[in-house]
Enzyme design. Structure first.
Site, PDB file in Angstrom:
ATOM      1  N   GLU A 114     117.744  -1.033  15.906  1.00 36.44           N
ATOM      2  CA  GLU A 114     119.082  -0.421  15.983  1.00 36.44           C
ATOM      3  C   GLU A 114     119.119   0.628  17.102  1.00 36.44           C
ATOM      4  O   GLU A 114     120.087   0.701  17.862  1.00 36.44           O
ATOM      5  CB  GLU A 114     119.445   0.212  14.640  1.00 36.44           C
ATOM      6  CG  GLU A 114     119.596  -0.801  13.519  1.00 36.44           C
ATOM      7  CD  GLU A 114     120.217  -0.199  12.280  1.00 36.44           C
ATOM      8  OE1 GLU A 114     121.450  -0.274  12.146  1.00 36.44           O
ATOM      9  OE2 GLU A 114     119.469   0.354  11.444  1.00 36.44           O
ATOM     10  N   GLU A 134     114.853  -5.676   6.751  1.00 31.60           N
ATOM     11  CA  GLU A 134     115.692  -5.082   5.708  1.00 31.60           C
ATOM     12  C   GLU A 134     115.852  -6.020   4.514  1.00 31.60           C
ATOM     13  O   GLU A 134     115.838  -5.593   3.361  1.00 31.60           O
ATOM     14  CB  GLU A 134     117.080  -4.727   6.277  1.00 31.60           C
ATOM     15  CG  GLU A 134     117.120  -3.458   7.108  1.00 31.60           C
ATOM     16  CD  GLU A 134     116.690  -3.663   8.564  1.00 31.60           C
ATOM     17  OE1 GLU A 134     116.118  -4.720   8.896  1.00 31.60           O
ATOM     18  OE2 GLU A 134     116.925  -2.744   9.365  1.00 31.60           O
TER      19      GLU A 134
HETATM   20  C1  LIG Z   1     119.495   1.548   3.926  1.00 31.02           C
HETATM   21  O1  LIG Z   1     120.132   2.432   4.802  1.00 31.02           O
HETATM   22  C2  LIG Z   1     119.680   2.516   6.059  1.00 31.02           C
HETATM   23  C3  LIG Z   1     118.689   1.679   6.596  1.00 31.02           C
HETATM   24  C4  LIG Z   1     118.284   1.852   7.902  1.00 31.02           C
HETATM   25  C5  LIG Z   1     117.216   1.066   8.480  1.00 31.02           C
HETATM   26  C6  LIG Z   1     116.380   0.341   7.746  1.00 31.02           C
HETATM   27  C7  LIG Z   1     115.106  -0.144   8.287  1.00 31.02           C
HETATM   28  O2  LIG Z   1     114.628   0.242   9.334  1.00 31.02           O
HETATM   29  S1  LIG Z   1     114.274  -1.295   7.321  1.00 31.02           S
HETATM   30  C8  LIG Z   1     112.764  -1.563   8.155  1.00 31.02           C
HETATM   31  C9  LIG Z   1     111.721  -0.588   7.760  1.00 31.02           C
HETATM   32  N1  LIG Z   1     110.470  -0.858   8.461  1.00 31.02           N
HETATM   33  C10 LIG Z   1     109.572  -1.737   8.035  1.00 31.02           C
HETATM   34  O3  LIG Z   1     109.723  -2.391   7.038  1.00 31.02           O
HETATM   35  C11 LIG Z   1     108.299  -1.818   8.866  1.00 31.02           C
HETATM   36  C12 LIG Z   1     107.142  -1.313   8.072  1.00 31.02           C
HETATM   37  N2  LIG Z   1     105.945  -1.154   8.913  1.00 31.02           N
HETATM   38  C13 LIG Z   1     105.178  -2.187   9.293  1.00 31.02           C
HETATM   39  O4  LIG Z   1     105.453  -3.342   9.054  1.00 31.02           O
HETATM   40  C14 LIG Z   1     103.911  -1.818  10.034  1.00 31.02           C
HETATM   41  O5  LIG Z   1     103.607  -0.493   9.751  1.00 31.02           O
HETATM   42  C15 LIG Z   1     104.012  -1.993  11.577  1.00 31.02           C
HETATM   43  C16 LIG Z   1     105.210  -1.291  12.168  1.00 31.02           C
HETATM   44  C17 LIG Z   1     104.055  -3.498  11.944  1.00 31.02           C
HETATM   45  C18 LIG Z   1     102.756  -1.381  12.228  1.00 31.02           C
HETATM   46  O6  LIG Z   1     101.582  -1.927  11.613  1.00 31.02           O
HETATM   47  P1  LIG Z   1     100.205  -1.155  11.784  1.00 31.02           P
HETATM   48  O7  LIG Z   1     100.025  -0.775  13.212  1.00 31.02           O
HETATM   49  O8  LIG Z   1      99.161  -1.997  11.140  1.00 31.02           O
HETATM   50  O9  LIG Z   1     100.400   0.227  10.992  1.00 31.02           O
HETATM   51  P2  LIG Z   1     100.319   0.512   9.418  1.00 31.02           P
HETATM   52  O10 LIG Z   1      98.881   0.670   9.036  1.00 31.02           O
HETATM   53  O11 LIG Z   1     101.123  -0.467   8.662  1.00 31.02           O
HETATM   54  O12 LIG Z   1     101.081   1.907   9.293  1.00 31.02           O
HETATM   55  C19 LIG Z   1     100.466   3.137   9.672  1.00 31.02           C
HETATM   56  C20 LIG Z   1     101.090   4.225   8.864  1.00 31.02           C
HETATM   57  O13 LIG Z   1     102.488   4.284   9.139  1.00 31.02           O
HETATM   58  C21 LIG Z   1     103.251   4.152   7.930  1.00 31.02           C
HETATM   59  N3  LIG Z   1     104.500   3.452   8.216  1.00 31.02           N
HETATM   60  C22 LIG Z   1     104.686   2.366   8.990  1.00 31.02           C
HETATM   61  N4  LIG Z   1     105.980   2.023   8.989  1.00 31.02           N
HETATM   62  C23 LIG Z   1     106.622   2.907   8.193  1.00 31.02           C
HETATM   63  C24 LIG Z   1     107.984   3.064   7.795  1.00 31.02           C
HETATM   64  N5  LIG Z   1     108.952   2.261   8.255  1.00 31.02           N
HETATM   65  N6  LIG Z   1     108.286   4.073   6.959  1.00 31.02           N
HETATM   66  C25 LIG Z   1     107.333   4.919   6.517  1.00 31.02           C
HETATM   67  N7  LIG Z   1     106.031   4.829   6.870  1.00 31.02           N
HETATM   68  C26 LIG Z   1     105.682   3.827   7.697  1.00 31.02           C
HETATM   69  C27 LIG Z   1     102.322   3.344   7.021  1.00 31.02           C
HETATM   70  O14 LIG Z   1     102.699   3.496   5.683  1.00 31.02           O
HETATM   71  C28 LIG Z   1     100.985   3.964   7.351  1.00 31.02           C
HETATM   72  O15 LIG Z   1     100.912   5.204   6.706  1.00 31.02           O
HETATM   73  P3  LIG Z   1      99.512   5.743   6.101  1.00 31.02           P
HETATM   74  O16 LIG Z   1      99.849   7.069   5.506  1.00 31.02           O
HETATM   75  O17 LIG Z   1      99.079   4.705   5.117  1.00 31.02           O
HETATM   76  O18 LIG Z   1      98.587   5.831   7.274  1.00 31.02           O
HETATM   77  C29 LIG Z   1     118.883   2.847   8.640  1.00 31.02           C
HETATM   78  C30 LIG Z   1     119.849   3.680   8.105  1.00 31.02           C
HETATM   79  C31 LIG Z   1     120.231   3.516   6.802  1.00 31.02           C
HETATM   80  O19 LIG Z   1     121.145   4.359   6.224  1.00 31.02           O
END
Ligand SMILES: COc1cc(/C=C/C(=O)SCCNC(=O)CCNC(=O)[C@H](O)C(C)(C)COP(=O)(O)OP(=O)(O)OC[C@H]2O[C@@H](n3cnc4c(N)ncnc43)[C@H](O)[C@@H]2OP(=O)(O)O)ccc1O
Length: 260
Positions: A114, A134
């Site tokens: 976005e 999402e």
């Molecule tokens: C509803 O009203 C809304 C909605 C919105 C917009 C909505 C969205 O954006 S939905 C999409 C959300 N994002 C995801 O589902 C992606 C999640 N992340 C991943 O798939 C992976 O992390 C990756 C981006 C592919 C990267 O993989 P990798 O390099 O292996 O890293 P990880 O080990 O997975 O992550 C490291 C660390 O980061 C944390 N993390 C990653 N993504 C998120 C996230 N989206 N939110 C929070 N934290 C995240 C992960 O948990 C790890 O944390 P640690 O503490 O375990 O190290 C807009 C407005 C509205 O009103």
């Protein structure tokens, strides 16, 4: 938000390019409320010298979308407020003072897409991948993606991305219109900065007309669009800067268009 979650750096000989960097690499630049507000504020307070901006993300990924850890506690009312806050921030990107070039790499996911779609030009490197997870998270886009993304790639492709979780790689992302430039891994920022310096040399009024009028003209019925275009053309060509630039070409002092 820690101040370190977003950095602003003003670069160029005339301080004409703002480099805005998401700096939450440990959380893959996930968009916390604080980060969204900081984005809005940074675009509202750019120095007057700035003529173009580049936005990128620190670490392996551009942006992992909404910070899902903050979503857990929200009820419907808070969700509405959140979405409107995200709208306001991305409107500052799209309709702010200067053209914005996104330098993409790694994940450009959910709210990250976005954000990218609110920018005026997108440069991706070979490591880039795009997704809208999402659907599988039980949520919906909330930052204007439902409006902007179909205008880039069509409603059918966005529907497929949200329903099936389809991931587009860098090459396919360029092919379907998610990025205008595709460069080797690690070169997106340099390319985006080079483009920003070029964009910064345009007459600010032309850039402003492009950013503000063009998306609206695209939405208008043809007769209104023609009128808006004529008004913009009239304002732009009567500005002193246009006269100076055109005269420079006629005098042989300005660059010709070169074959690509
Ligand atoms: C509803 O009203 C809304 C909605 C919105 C917009 C909505 C969205 O954006 S939905 C999409 C959300 N994002 C995801 O589902 C992606 C999640 N992340 C991943 O798939 C992976 O992390 C990756 C981006 C592919 C990267 O993989 P990798 O390099 O292996 O890293 P990880 O080990 O997975 O992550 C490291 C660390 O980061 C944390 N993390 C990653 N993504 C998120 C996230 N989206 N939110 C929070 N934290 C995240 C992960 O948990 C790890 O944390 P640690 O503490 O375990 O190290 C807009 C407005 C509205 O009103």
């Amino acid at each position: 938000m820690s101040k370190k979650d977003l950095q602003l750096d003003i670069r160029g000989d005339h301080k004409e390019v703002a480099v805005i960097r998401l700096t939450r690499p440990a959380k893959r630049n996930a968009l916390s409320d604080g980060l969204i507000l900081a984005l809005r504020d940074v675009f509202e307070n750019l120095p007057a010298t700035v003529r173009a901006a580049v936005i990128d993300g620190e670490g392996e990924h551009f942006c992992a979308g909404l910070d899902l850890s903050e979503l857990k506690e929200r009820d419907a009312g808070q969700g509405l407020v959140h979405s409107r806050m995200w709208h306001a921030a991305l409107e500052r990107v799209q309709y702010g003072p200067v053209p914005v070039i996104a330098a993409l790499h790694g994940a450009v996911v959910g709210g990250g897409l976005e954000l990218a779609s609110a920018c005026h030009i997108r440069v991706a490197d070979d490591s880039t991948f795009y997704a809208l997870p999402e659907g599988s998270r039980g949520i919906f886009v909330g930052g204007g993606g439902a409006v902007r993304i179909p205008r880039l790639i069509g409603a059918a492709r966005m529907t497929d991305m949200m329903l099936t979780g389809r991931v587009y790689n860098a090459q396919d992302g360029e092919r379907i219109g998610l990025a205008q430039y595709l460069v080797p891994q690690g070169q997106a920022f340099d390319k985006a900065f080079e483009l920003a310096q070029r964009v910064a040399q345009n007459a600010p009024l032309t850039n402003y007309a492009l950013m503000h009028a063009l998306p609206r003209i695209a939405e208008q019925p043809a007769d209104q669009g023609f009128l808006t275009e004529a008004l913009m053309a009239a304002i732009a060509q009567s500005a002193p800067e246009a006269k100076t630039r055109v005269q420079a070409f006629l005098d042989g002092r300005a660059a010709k268009v070169k074959k690509a």
